[in-house]
Design an enzyme around this catalytic site. Structure first.
Site, PDB file in Angstrom:
ATOM      1  N   ASN A 153     -29.521  19.325 -27.281  1.00 20.46           N
ATOM      2  CA  ASN A 153     -30.953  19.059 -27.088  1.00 20.46           C
ATOM      3  C   ASN A 153     -31.607  20.078 -26.167  1.00 20.46           C
ATOM      4  O   ASN A 153     -31.028  20.487 -25.165  1.00 20.46           O
ATOM      5  CB  ASN A 153     -31.188  17.663 -26.502  1.00 20.46           C
ATOM      6  N   MET A 154     -32.821  20.438 -26.538  1.00 19.17           N
ATOM      7  CA  MET A 154     -33.668  21.327 -25.753  1.00 19.17           C
ATOM      8  C   MET A 154     -33.479  21.140 -24.239  1.00 19.17           C
ATOM      9  O   MET A 154     -33.251  22.077 -23.498  1.00 19.17           O
ATOM     10  CB  MET A 154     -35.107  20.950 -26.139  1.00 19.17           C
ATOM     11  N   LYS A 155     -33.577  19.890 -23.838  1.00 21.60           N
ATOM     12  CA  LYS A 155     -33.541  19.555 -22.418  1.00 21.60           C
ATOM     13  C   LYS A 155     -32.174  19.836 -21.766  1.00 21.60           C
ATOM     14  O   LYS A 155     -32.102  20.182 -20.592  1.00 21.60           O
ATOM     15  CB  LYS A 155     -33.883  18.064 -22.311  1.00 21.60           C
ATOM     16  N   GLY A 156     -31.113  19.667 -22.566  1.00 24.89           N
ATOM     17  CA  GLY A 156     -29.790  19.887 -22.015  1.00 24.89           C
ATOM     18  C   GLY A 156     -29.355  18.793 -21.076  1.00 24.89           C
ATOM     19  O   GLY A 156     -29.808  17.654 -21.196  1.00 24.89           O
TER      20      GLY A 156
END
Lengths: 245, 523
Positions: A125-128
């Site tokens: 995910n983008m957020k990590g």
């Protein structure tokens, strides 16, 4: 030779903290059983410091043992995917541009009946996770996260369709060895289709080790404490290596 | 209730109005549709049960038989065909179930006299409705008999061995250690099965199949503990996934007390079709409401997939929507265990104050609701000692804000499914914290311009902006565009779409009619 033992408050005192449940009621007899058990594991000394009833038929113990066992630290070989430090996101992107010269395609999923997306999300995910951005954020990666409960067949089909360079298989549930079954089936399916060499195959999960993953036919396995940077570093280096061959 | 956060009432009312507006078109859709599982749930209420040699349940066999003749026939509902078979054959419900499992096709009989069918159906409606009411009365009686014996908030523990008989041992031990609520977590694959397995089960992965027989076995075991501990032990399962209403029906019949049941969870986190989910959740909630079953909604999932600080407003928005969908299904506030969670990154400065603020905000906005508070999971690690400390803070916030249902955190959350001693340590931790701060809620107020108060106002404002956006776009389109939980779900995509059924002009469902009457949903 570098001999080590557990350290309590004095070098080589061999102090170990233990807690466990026994299927007997709480009481003096249970505590004695707990002490004898600990001694039977090779501890030279045992103090049961706490016991409590969990129900009529179960009881809980906290014990301290003293061990004389030791290991030679110099002889230890760690089960690690890579001894090198991982690159950062920017370094990975830079490496891709320099060494590979095109976008790298990565497909990930939590396979089989496993419904836990937490692992694959942390990596993709983008957020990590914990201030490490996920693969979706990498400008030179094209990342597809298929989520959870994805059949192996579907994962392979999708990866072939988007011309993936690497496939990430996440396995969280390990009850009754489901992860081993799932991972084995994945590799067997790839081999049956003659596609094994087309992809860098990465396994991951809190109880997945590199050793197990490699044994099952993956290129690498990542366990607890892994971030997207570790996975990305492995994939791009492996691809560059393949390219050079 | 005395306010500690001074949230403007007109703003809270406005958020509720937005939720009502957002749900209105969805409600229209729900009223015009049924689904295969709604029909099967209805059949279960009528008494359809059992399975054939291949394990296909009788309710599925009946629905499949109708669809096989002509899919359009299901637009009249499945009940009429099942009841017709009862009337024509003169069989008892049990005898007909056995015959259907052996291969008898209800469609082999032409539809008979309508009045006879309606008379028989009325008898079946009365029978299931009385059983459900008796269950409800029994629960109320026991709660009254053992009043003040449960913890506040209720301590909720999960068992998950895969084997119902092993679950029983663990559940009894957990209840004896102090749990008020036992949840039997389901096997990982079950939410995506479009049928409910039959009979007792001993093999599951990461959980145990929800079957009616498993419900019965666990209920009987916990009833024994109730008498011994002089405390009513609430039993929980999952009315979610592709069989939401059927599981609700089974739970109502076997006296479960709580059900995980969210209006949008299946869509967002299990990729189940949105139309199907909305239709299914409505019927399941009507059953839960009739049975006095407390639902637990799944807002914690928004925080495990996204950042708990930044996305706090998605929790409140979802709570407003779940509440509104609950009201539309006749579910009163006291049966709405709206969810939220303690999931902020433990390294955030003042994270504790923000968690305290948000939990208090939920308490004040939903004063009568038995809020379901979920423990840290995302930032739990192999450091079980740190995990225990995080759970301690979670326990503190829960008691300090007077939550309703408290899911106990496990120190080994990130390591394995709980050991028996892990549950014990969780109960010990919670009872220690909660006893030592018994009257904290009534005794402590927050500074009017302090961090805690300001945070709640900010989250409410963000929630209203978000709901305004959803209202402008429309619910179905908002889900399609990924406004919720950062996932995009196409309207006709996802699992179970093919199981959606139009209600035809002759749609017949006397069980639904009865539920609506009982719940005061008939205009």
């Amino acid at each position: 030779m570098h001999v080590i033992r557990p350290y309590g408050d004095t070098m080589d005192d061999g102090k170990v903290q233990l807690s466990f449940t026994l299927p007997v009621s709480d009481g003096a007899r249970g505590r004695e059983a707990a002490r004898k058990l600990v001694l039977s594991w090779g501890f030279k000394d045992c103090e049961v410091v706490h016991s409590a009833p969990l129900s009529d038929e179960f009881s809980f113990y906290v014990a301290y043992g003293k061990t004389e066992s030791s290991v030679d630290y110099d002889a230890m070989v760690a089960d690690q995917a890579s001894a090198d430090a991982s690159m950062t996101m920017d370094e990975v992107n830079e490496y891709i541009r320099r060494e590979i010269g095109r976008k790298v395609v990565v497909v990930g999923a939590c396979t089989g009946f496993d419904a836990h997306t937490v692992g694959i999300d942390a990596i993709m995910n983008m957020k990590g996770y914990n201030h490490h951005y996920g693969l979706e954020r990498y400008s030179d990666l094209e990342a597809y996260n298929l989520g959870a409960q994805v059949p192996n067949e579907k994962l392979i089909e999708f990866s072939a369709k988007v011309n993936a360079d690497a496939i990430l298989v996440s396995q969280v549930v390990t009850q009754k060895e489901t992860h081993v079954h799932n991972m084995t089936e994945f590799i067997e399916l790839l081999e049956a289709k003659g596609l094994r060499d087309r992809f860098v195959c990465v396994a991951g999960g809190p109880r997945i080790g590199n050793k197990l993953a490699v044994e099952l036919g993956f290129d690498v396995g990542f366990g607890r404490g892994t971030y997207a940077d570790d996975v990305a570093t492995f994939i791009v280096k492996k691809l560059a290596e393949k390219k050079r061959l | 209730m005395r306010t500690k956060l001074h949230l403007p009432k007109d703003r809270v009312d406005y958020a509720r109005q937005l939720a009502r507006k957002i749900s209105a078109p969805v409600a229209d859709f729900m009223d015009r549709h049924s689904s295969v599982t709604v029909e099967r749930a209805t059949l279960r209420l009528a008494g359809a049960d059992g399975a054939n040699a291949d394990g296909i349940p009788v309710p599925n066999l009946v629905v499949d038989q109708i669809r096989a003749v002509d899919p359009v026939l299901l637009e009249d509902g499945a009940t009429i065909r099942y009841v017709n078979a009862l009337v024509k054959s003169g069989d008892s419900v049990e005898a007909l179930n056995v015959r259907i499992a052996d291969g008898f096709n209800v469609m082999s009989l032409p539809l008979g006299d309508r009045a006879a069918i309606e008379e028989k159906a009325a008898e079946l409606v009365l029978s299931s409705s009385s059983r459900i009411k008796d269950n409800r009365a029994h629960r109320d009686r026991k709660l009254e008999e053992f009043r003040d014996r449960n913890h506040k908030p209720l301590l909720y523990l999960i068992v998950a061995t895969g084997n119902i008989y092993e679950d029983v041992k663990q559940a009894k031990a957990a209840a004896e250690q102090g749990a008020d609520v036992i949840a039997v977590i389901r096997t990982t694959a079950q939410s995506l099965l479009d049928y409910v397995p039959f009979g007792p089960t001993t093999e599951g992965f990461g959980g145990t199949y929800a079957t009616q027989e498993n419900f019965r076995i666990m209920r009987a075991a916990l009833d024994e503990v109730c008498e011994k501990e002089k405390r009513y032990i609430l039993l929980t399962n999952y009315a979610s996934g592709l069989c939401m209403p059927e599981i609700a029906a089974m739970g109502a019949l076997e006296r479960l007390d709580m059900m995980l049941n969210d209006s949008m969870y299946g869509i967002l986190f299990r990729d189940i079709n949105m139309y199907r989910t909305f239709v299914d959740q409505k019927f399941s909630r009507m059953i839960n409401a009739h049975a006095g079953i407390i639902i637990n909604t799944g807002e914690d999932n928004y925080l495990t997939t996204s950042d708990a600080f930044e996305k706090a407003f998605t929790v409140l928005a979802s709570q407003f929507l779940n509440e509104e969908f609950g009201f539309r299904a006749g579910l009163p506030a006291k049966l709405q265990g709206l969810g939220h969670a303690f999931e902020m990154d433990p390294t955030i400065k003042n994270g504790f104050l923000y968690e305290l603020s948000q939990a208090q905000m939920a308490r004040e906005i939903f004063p009568e609701h038995p809020l379901k508070y979920m423990p840290p999971t995302k930032f739990m690690s192999g450091d079980v000692f740190k995990g225990l400390a995080m759970n301690t803070l979670f326990n503190f916030v829960s008691k300090a804000t007077n939550q309703g249902i408290h899911l106990l955190g496990m120190l080994t959350e990130a390591v394995h499914t709980p050991f028996m001693m892990d549950r014990y340590l969780a109960v010990e931790n919670a009872t220690y914290v909660m006893n030592s701060m018994e009257d904290f809620y009534d005794d402590v107020e927050f500074r009017k311009d302090g961090i805690i108060v300001r945070r709640a106002h900010d989250v409410l404002d963000q929630t209203i902006s978000f709901l305004e956006e959803v209202e402008a776009i429309g619910m179905f389109d908002s889900i399609e565009r990924g406004l919720f939980a950062e996932v995009k779900r196409p309207k006709d995509g996802g699992k179970g779409f093919e199981g959606l059924v139009n209600k035809g002009p002759d749609y017949y469902n006397p069980f639904e009619e009865n539920l609506k009457r009982e719940l005061g949903l008939v205009k």
